[in-house]
Design a protein around this motif. Structure first.
Motif, PDB file in Angstrom:
ATOM      1  N   MET A 161       0.928  -1.147   0.077  1.00 42.45           N
ATOM      2  CA  MET A 161      -0.151  -0.265  -0.181  1.00 42.45           C
ATOM      3  C   MET A 161       0.850   1.300   0.024  1.00 42.45           C
ATOM      4  O   MET A 161       1.808   1.304   0.554  1.00 42.45           O
ATOM      5  CB  MET A 161      -0.574  -0.128   1.247  1.00 42.45           C
ATOM      6  CG  MET A 161      -2.058   0.804   1.127  1.00 42.45           C
ATOM      7  SD  MET A 161      -2.765   0.791   2.742  1.00 42.45           S
ATOM      8  CE  MET A 161      -1.884   2.015   3.761  1.00 42.45           C
ATOM      9  N   GLN A 162       0.246   2.421  -0.800  1.00 43.99           N
ATOM     10  CA  GLN A 162       1.201   3.336  -0.873  1.00 43.99           C
ATOM     11  C   GLN A 162       0.315   4.500  -0.763  1.00 43.99           C
ATOM     12  O   GLN A 162      -0.699   4.832  -1.215  1.00 43.99           O
ATOM     13  CB  GLN A 162       2.022   3.689  -1.954  1.00 43.99           C
ATOM     14  CG  GLN A 162       3.256   2.954  -2.172  1.00 43.99           C
ATOM     15  CD  GLN A 162       4.084   3.404  -3.657  1.00 43.99           C
ATOM     16  OE1 GLN A 162       3.464   2.894  -4.564  1.00 43.99           O
ATOM     17  NE2 GLN A 162       5.135   3.925  -3.454  1.00 43.99           N
ATOM     18  N   LEU A 163       0.648   5.745   0.286  1.00 44.66           N
ATOM     19  CA  LEU A 163      -0.258   6.473   0.552  1.00 44.66           C
ATOM     20  C   LEU A 163       0.445   8.042   0.000  1.00 44.66           C
ATOM     21  O   LEU A 163       1.713   8.227   0.098  1.00 44.66           O
ATOM     22  CB  LEU A 163      -0.269   6.807   1.819  1.00 44.66           C
ATOM     23  CG  LEU A 163      -1.469   7.766   2.550  1.00 44.66           C
ATOM     24  CD1 LEU A 163      -2.854   7.807   1.908  1.00 44.66           C
ATOM     25  CD2 LEU A 163      -1.468   7.560   4.025  1.00 44.66           C
ATOM     26  N   SER A 164      -0.278   8.866  -0.660  1.00 45.32           N
ATOM     27  CA  SER A 164       0.234  10.166  -0.981  1.00 45.32           C
ATOM     28  C   SER A 164       0.793  11.138   0.027  1.00 45.32           C
ATOM     29  O   SER A 164       1.565  12.086  -0.038  1.00 45.32           O
ATOM     30  CB  SER A 164      -0.969  10.903  -1.845  1.00 45.32           C
ATOM     31  OG  SER A 164      -1.882  11.419  -1.121  1.00 45.32           O
ATOM     32  N   ALA A 165       0.094  10.859   1.318  1.00 41.63           N
ATOM     33  CA  ALA A 165       0.714  11.708   2.434  1.00 41.63           C
ATOM     34  C   ALA A 165       2.056  11.682   2.984  1.00 41.63           C
ATOM     35  O   ALA A 165       2.515  10.487   3.052  1.00 41.63           O
ATOM     36  CB  ALA A 165      -0.187  11.662   3.665  1.00 41.63           C
ATOM     37  N   ARG A 166       2.956  12.854   2.658  1.00 39.16           N
ATOM     38  CA  ARG A 166       4.285  12.943   2.698  1.00 39.16           C
ATOM     39  C   ARG A 166       4.977  12.643   3.975  1.00 39.16           C
ATOM     40  O   ARG A 166       6.049  12.268   4.113  1.00 39.16           O
ATOM     41  CB  ARG A 166       4.722  14.122   1.984  1.00 39.16           C
ATOM     42  CG  ARG A 166       4.489  14.231   0.608  1.00 39.16           C
ATOM     43  CD  ARG A 166       5.267  13.351  -0.269  1.00 39.16           C
ATOM     44  NE  ARG A 166       4.544  11.991  -0.498  1.00 39.16           N
ATOM     45  CZ  ARG A 166       5.089  11.019  -1.295  1.00 39.16           C
ATOM     46  NH1 ARG A 166       6.215  11.132  -1.775  1.00 39.16           N
ATOM     47  NH2 ARG A 166       4.278   9.949  -1.238  1.00 39.16           N
ATOM     48  N   ASN A 167       4.221  12.767   5.034  1.00 36.29           N
ATOM     49  CA  ASN A 167       4.700  12.743   6.390  1.00 36.29           C
ATOM     50  C   ASN A 167       4.309  11.761   7.506  1.00 36.29           C
ATOM     51  O   ASN A 167       3.150  11.724   7.628  1.00 36.29           O
ATOM     52  CB  ASN A 167       4.428  14.326   7.125  1.00 36.29           C
ATOM     53  CG  ASN A 167       4.950  15.408   6.006  1.00 36.29           C
ATOM     54  OD1 ASN A 167       6.031  15.600   6.168  1.00 36.29           O
ATOM     55  ND2 ASN A 167       3.957  16.013   5.555  1.00 36.29           N
ATOM     56  N   ARG A 168       5.232  10.873   7.660  1.00 32.65           N
ATOM     57  CA  ARG A 168       4.750   9.645   8.672  1.00 32.65           C
ATOM     58  C   ARG A 168       5.910   9.601   9.738  1.00 32.65           C
ATOM     59  O   ARG A 168       7.123   9.502   9.437  1.00 32.65           O
ATOM     60  CB  ARG A 168       5.208   8.426   7.738  1.00 32.65           C
ATOM     61  CG  ARG A 168       4.040   8.358   6.789  1.00 32.65           C
ATOM     62  CD  ARG A 168       4.668   7.264   5.596  1.00 32.65           C
ATOM     63  NE  ARG A 168       3.818   7.325   4.526  1.00 32.65           N
ATOM     64  CZ  ARG A 168       3.163   6.121   4.341  1.00 32.65           C
ATOM     65  NH1 ARG A 168       3.283   5.105   5.103  1.00 32.65           N
ATOM     66  NH2 ARG A 168       2.238   6.018   3.332  1.00 32.65           N
ATOM     67  N   LEU A 195       0.402  10.802  10.675  1.00 33.78           N
ATOM     68  CA  LEU A 195       0.528  10.993   9.341  1.00 33.78           C
ATOM     69  C   LEU A 195       0.071  12.350   9.121  1.00 33.78           C
ATOM     70  O   LEU A 195      -1.134  12.823   9.842  1.00 33.78           O
ATOM     71  CB  LEU A 195      -0.531   9.931   8.900  1.00 33.78           C
ATOM     72  CG  LEU A 195      -0.331   9.330   7.383  1.00 33.78           C
ATOM     73  CD1 LEU A 195       0.957   8.672   7.204  1.00 33.78           C
ATOM     74  CD2 LEU A 195      -1.480   8.805   7.132  1.00 33.78           C
ATOM     75  N   VAL A 196       0.622  13.014   8.166  1.00 31.70           N
ATOM     76  CA  VAL A 196       0.186  14.492   7.977  1.00 31.70           C
ATOM     77  C   VAL A 196       0.431  14.946   6.677  1.00 31.70           C
ATOM     78  O   VAL A 196       1.394  14.412   5.910  1.00 31.70           O
ATOM     79  CB  VAL A 196       0.978  15.530   8.778  1.00 31.70           C
ATOM     80  CG1 VAL A 196       0.511  16.873   8.539  1.00 31.70           C
ATOM     81  CG2 VAL A 196       0.990  15.199  10.342  1.00 31.70           C
ATOM     82  N   LYS A 197      -0.537  15.303   5.932  1.00 32.51           N
ATOM     83  CA  LYS A 197      -0.669  15.604   4.533  1.00 32.51           C
ATOM     84  C   LYS A 197       0.448  16.882   4.410  1.00 32.51           C
ATOM     85  O   LYS A 197       0.235  17.759   5.168  1.00 32.51           O
ATOM     86  CB  LYS A 197      -2.101  16.267   3.969  1.00 32.51           C
ATOM     87  CG  LYS A 197      -2.361  16.110   2.621  1.00 32.51           C
ATOM     88  CD  LYS A 197      -3.602  16.314   2.137  1.00 32.51           C
ATOM     89  CE  LYS A 197      -4.052  16.146   0.506  1.00 32.51           C
ATOM     90  NZ  LYS A 197      -3.173  17.300  -0.369  1.00 32.51           N
ATOM     91  N   ALA A 198       1.362  16.956   3.225  1.00 28.87           N
ATOM     92  CA  ALA A 198       1.981  18.177   3.121  1.00 28.87           C
ATOM     93  C   ALA A 198       1.375  19.457   3.098  1.00 28.87           C
ATOM     94  O   ALA A 198       1.969  20.454   3.579  1.00 28.87           O
ATOM     95  CB  ALA A 198       2.660  17.971   1.699  1.00 28.87           C
TER      96      ALA A 198
END
Lengths: 73, 73, 73, 73, 73, 73
Positions: F1-8, F57-60
């Protein structure tokens, strides 16, 4: 029509800068400037251009609060 | 200190409603009301209460734009 | 794996428009179109292109609710 | 000055990619990379460039939580 | 009226849970459930209750994209 | 699985405060504390409690950048 977004600030478009995917829209809202980063598609479809009357809309979960204790600006 | 958030709107706290986890803060900003939903922890630590001077802060990616074509409000 | 984000909408990529920093991705989700503005880096790494199956993901704090009282669409 | 945003992560700018309207800023924060998509205007005004010390700031309503039950990464 | 928010998903309210400051609203949207965390004030003013027709509205900057490479769900 | 959210950002749950609709989750992430305001439903379903390993998890688009020019912290 009623919308759950609590913040509606009437203003005027001052500038629109368009990239390929995104557009930056600067608004005059009362004595303040506001800036919106939206899709270019939205800026095109809404016909945003300087002088146009618009309303800036912000969801309450996206508003932060800043206090200036101690005289630091 | 400089912050990338483009939108800073000076105002005054009108009301604070506190739940267990969240707090709703209502501000008077110029001629408009604004509402922020923040953590209760923030509301406590910042000592938010009616009459306090604060600044509402919003990131440009969180501002939407509304136009009122066709006379529909 | 479990994620706190409450909204997962399966769909298909319809279009990808890439700028330098941002990319706009249009999805078909059931009967609706959805649009995501993400980093171009994400669009490249995920190999997003028309026809690819994906899931749109939205945090509950980012969903607004609109009612259409009075027959105004 | 005090801010309601609960998350402040000190780091260093690694890369800045500028488009017309948006800019992508990559940060080193402890052992992690972080990415911010901000207006190009902000990136210019803050003089963001590799090596500069900055703080990443995130509102609590924008943080999601992921668990990894069942060994799936 | 036209709004820059790109995502409008018509649905029906399934459940409303109200706290002091916040309210959680669950919607049926096509085959999917959606959840909105809004102010309780909004939930009250919009008269949200099970069965009511509404539209979920999401800004494009708040949509993430998930791919399921490798068969991992 | 891959997620567009850049911050983990991998971390550990320190505290969970539950209201009716919302929950505040405090995490230890490296040397920093992070706070997430999510639905109580999410906190319950993910079984969040002190000591549990999670990823923030945070979106850019939700990351702001702060610089500290002039020695003001």
């Amino acid at each position: 029509m009623q919308l759950s977004a609590r913040n509606r600030l009437p203003g005027t478009v001052v500038e629109v800068v368009k990239g390929e995917a995104a557009a930056k829209v600067t608004l005059q809202v009362g004595d303040n400037h506001m800036v919106a980063l939206i899709t270019r598609e939205s800026a095109d479809e809404l016909g945003l251009e300087p002088g146009k009357s618009v309303t800036a809309l912000v969801k309450a979960t996206d508003v932060m609060v800043l206090t200036e204790e101690g005289g630091v600006a």
